[in-house]
Design a protein around this motif. Structure first.
Motif, PDB file in Angstrom:
ATOM      1  N   LEU A 141      71.093  27.471  58.532  1.00 54.48           N
ATOM      2  CA  LEU A 141      72.317  26.753  58.898  1.00 54.48           C
ATOM      3  C   LEU A 141      73.499  27.172  58.040  1.00 54.48           C
ATOM      4  N   GLY A 142      73.236  27.825  56.907  1.00 54.73           N
ATOM      5  CA  GLY A 142      74.294  28.067  55.938  1.00 54.73           C
ATOM      6  C   GLY A 142      74.613  26.786  55.193  1.00 54.73           C
ATOM      7  N   ARG A 143      75.746  26.763  54.562  1.00 55.09           N
ATOM      8  CA  ARG A 143      76.156  25.556  53.818  1.00 55.09           C
ATOM      9  C   ARG A 143      76.435  24.420  54.796  1.00 55.09           C
ATOM     10  N   ILE A 144      75.772  23.280  54.578  1.00 54.51           N
ATOM     11  CA  ILE A 144      75.958  22.130  55.471  1.00 54.51           C
ATOM     12  C   ILE A 144      77.334  21.519  55.234  1.00 54.51           C
ATOM     13  N   LEU A 145      78.042  21.280  56.339  1.00 53.63           N
ATOM     14  CA  LEU A 145      79.400  20.744  56.276  1.00 53.63           C
ATOM     15  C   LEU A 145      79.512  19.371  56.930  1.00 53.63           C
ATOM     16  N   ALA A 146      78.832  19.175  58.057  1.00 49.19           N
ATOM     17  CA  ALA A 146      79.015  17.949  58.834  1.00 49.19           C
ATOM     18  C   ALA A 146      77.682  17.474  59.394  1.00 49.19           C
ATOM     19  N   VAL A 147      77.467  16.152  59.338  1.00 50.99           N
ATOM     20  CA  VAL A 147      76.211  15.550  59.785  1.00 50.99           C
ATOM     21  C   VAL A 147      76.532  14.324  60.628  1.00 50.99           C
ATOM     22  N   ASN A 148      75.827  14.186  61.745  1.00 52.02           N
ATOM     23  CA  ASN A 148      75.991  13.002  62.579  1.00 52.02           C
ATOM     24  C   ASN A 148      74.612  12.452  62.923  1.00 52.02           C
ATOM     25  N   GLY A 149      74.464  11.138  62.839  1.00 53.62           N
ATOM     26  CA  GLY A 149      73.194  10.518  63.165  1.00 53.62           C
ATOM     27  C   GLY A 149      73.371   9.233  63.941  1.00 53.62           C
ATOM     28  N   MET A 150      72.322   8.846  64.663  1.00 51.92           N
ATOM     29  CA  MET A 150      72.352   7.626  65.456  1.00 51.92           C
ATOM     30  C   MET A 150      70.976   6.969  65.461  1.00 51.92           C
ATOM     31  N   TRP A 151      70.970   5.662  65.472  1.00 51.42           N
ATOM     32  CA  TRP A 151      69.796   4.875  65.836  1.00 51.42           C
ATOM     33  C   TRP A 151      70.316   3.707  66.650  1.00 51.42           C
ATOM     34  N   MET A 152      70.037   3.725  67.938  1.00 46.75           N
ATOM     35  CA  MET A 152      70.495   2.657  68.823  1.00 46.75           C
ATOM     36  C   MET A 152      69.363   2.279  69.757  1.00 46.75           C
ATOM     37  N   ALA A 153      69.058   0.995  69.818  1.00 42.83           N
ATOM     38  CA  ALA A 153      68.010   0.473  70.677  1.00 42.83           C
ATOM     39  C   ALA A 153      68.327  -0.987  70.971  1.00 42.83           C
ATOM     40  N   LYS A 154      67.704  -1.521  71.993  1.00 45.89           N
ATOM     41  CA  LYS A 154      67.929  -2.923  72.330  1.00 45.89           C
ATOM     42  C   LYS A 154      66.660  -3.716  72.073  1.00 45.89           C
ATOM     43  N   ILE A 257      72.962  18.352  62.540  1.00 48.88           N
ATOM     44  CA  ILE A 257      73.265  18.839  61.195  1.00 48.88           C
ATOM     45  C   ILE A 257      74.004  20.164  61.333  1.00 48.88           C
ATOM     46  N   GLY A 258      75.280  20.157  60.970  1.00 43.74           N
ATOM     47  CA  GLY A 258      76.120  21.321  61.175  1.00 43.74           C
ATOM     48  C   GLY A 258      76.403  22.087  59.905  1.00 43.74           C
ATOM     49  N   GLY A 259      76.098  23.400  59.935  1.00 42.71           N
ATOM     50  CA  GLY A 259      76.390  24.275  58.807  1.00 42.71           C
ATOM     51  C   GLY A 259      77.344  25.384  59.209  1.00 42.71           C
ATOM     52  N   GLU A 260      77.707  26.212  58.252  1.00 36.45           N
ATOM     53  CA  GLU A 260      78.643  27.305  58.513  1.00 36.45           C
ATOM     54  C   GLU A 260      78.079  28.329  59.500  1.00 36.45           C
ATOM     55  N   LYS A 261      76.754  28.461  59.550  1.00 38.07           N
ATOM     56  CA  LYS A 261      76.131  29.459  60.418  1.00 38.07           C
ATOM     57  C   LYS A 261      75.605  28.881  61.722  1.00 38.07           C
ATOM     58  N   ALA A 262      75.154  27.626  61.714  1.00 38.64           N
ATOM     59  CA  ALA A 262      74.491  27.069  62.895  1.00 38.64           C
ATOM     60  C   ALA A 262      74.438  25.549  62.800  1.00 38.64           C
ATOM     61  N   THR A 263      74.124  24.927  63.941  1.00 34.49           N
ATOM     62  CA  THR A 263      73.903  23.482  64.010  1.00 34.49           C
ATOM     63  C   THR A 263      72.490  23.235  64.515  1.00 34.49           C
ATOM     64  N   LEU A 264      71.812  22.280  63.883  1.00 36.31           N
ATOM     65  CA  LEU A 264      70.447  21.932  64.252  1.00 36.31           C
ATOM     66  C   LEU A 264      70.424  20.523  64.823  1.00 36.31           C
TER      67      LEU A 264
END
Length: 350
Positions: A141-154, A257-264
């Motif tokens: 991924l290279g150096r990690i720059l940005a991360v987004n996460g979610m947990w949503m349920a009813k 999970i976003g890095g300079e090279k790729a997002t996973l």
């Protein structure tokens, strides 16, 4: 050592699952159960194991190699100290304790006695999480720059018939978010500070139902997380990764999970990058990272058995559990005050 003899403190919902995993494992043996509930005696009888209404009596009388504690949070410290005092490796269900002060005391007791403590943040043991960590460590991924996460349920209405689930401290931050925080720390490093907002507008209980979090990681990466237990969605790790014990599998992703090279994306384990060393002017390619689908609960028990045998260290130790707890406490404080709060501040307060 032949099969590892494990004492189980607590035969509630998760305690019974621990019992089933132990009895099904070829290298483990359920030695005895301790619980004050009348139904627990019948459960122990069904399994053919000795039953105690006092865990101290179990410790004194049963022949044990280790103990799993799955008691109410407020009892974690006393029970954990008793296990450590008996010189036995300890598996503590999450959260490691009900307060940071208690967590600090438990971790200190384990360190002083040189007794290993493993904490029940089971998700780290999952194949997709292990593959994600390896992918990040390999630098894909290279150096990690940005991360987004979610947990949503009813959650169902009758879930809240239990009074403590309607009160502060009984909501999704400590029950659900703490698992995601542990994973984010495991994959992306320590969380340096948080800001947050929470709401209880879905049901009007004292406890929160929805939370949004802004995170700054020690590495400098930034992240966001959205949590709600009042929203129908496929965006939660347990169901998306096919690791939920009671809920149906629903394919989806919950971490990006976003890095300079790729997002996973996790748990689909798709790696997105531009062709060559390109940018948005170039096509994106998607590479699926294959992994097995072994149960994270079985692998968690495998790890604990190896710890007891002296063959491995806990994948999630007491300090990890304490940091997850401190980070959730920082999120609660940030939501309450509107301030930016560091987990280190919560640890310093105790």
């Amino acid at each position: 050592m032949d099969r590892v003899r494990i004492g189980l403190f607590g035969a509630g919902l998760i305690g019974r699952e621990h019992a089933r995993f132990i009895t099904a494992h070829p290298r483990a043996e359920l030695a005895a159960i301790a619980d004050i509930g009348p139904a627990a005696a019948g459960f122990a009888s069904e399994l053919g194991v000795p039953f105690y209404s006092d865990y101290r009596a179990l410790l004194a009388e049963a022949r044990l190699d280790a103990v799993i504690v799955a008691l109410p949070n407020a009892l974690h410290l006393a029970a954990g100290q008793a296990v450590i005092g008996a010189g036995l490796p300890l598996f503590m269900e999450k959260p490691v304790a009900d307060t940071i002060t208690a967590a600090q005391a438990l971790v200190a007791a384990g360190t002083a006695a040189d007794i290993p403590i493993q904490v029940g943040h089971h998700r780290r043991h999952a194949p997709d999480i292990q593959r994600a960590r390896a992918t990040i460590a390999e630098g894909q991924l290279g150096r990690i720059l940005a991360v987004n996460g979610m947990w949503m349920a009813k959650k169902p209405r009758d879930y809240f018939d239990v009074a403590w689930r309607r009160e502060a401290g009984g909501g999704p931050m400590l029950i659900n978010l703490i698992h995601d925080i542990d994973l984010l720390r495991y994959l992306c490093g320590d969380i340096e500070s948080v800001q947050a907002m929470s709401a209880n507008s879905a049901r009007g209980f004292a406890v929160e139902d929805t939370v949004v979090v802004l995170m700054r990681f020690a590495s400098g990466a930034l992240g966001t997380f959205t949590l709600s237990d009042a929203v129908p969605s496929p965006y939660g790790w347990d169901t998306a990764a096919c690791q939920a014990l009671y809920l149906a599998h629903q394919p989806g992703d919950c971490f990006f999970i976003g890095g300079e090279k790729a997002t996973l994306s996790v748990p689909s384990m798709d790696l997105w990058r531009h062709e060559g060393d390109g940018d948005w002017r170039h096509p994106l390619t998607r590479t699926h990272l294959a992994h097995d689908h072994a149960s994270c609960y079985v692998r968690q028990l495998d790890n604990f058995l190896a710890v007891v045998r002296g063959e491995a260290k806990p994948l999630v130790d007491g300090a990890d559990g304490m940091m997850a707890l401190a980070t959730v406490a920082a999120i609660e404080e940030a939501a309450r005050t509107g301030a930016r709060v560091a987990p280190a501040q919560m640890l310093a307060r105790g």
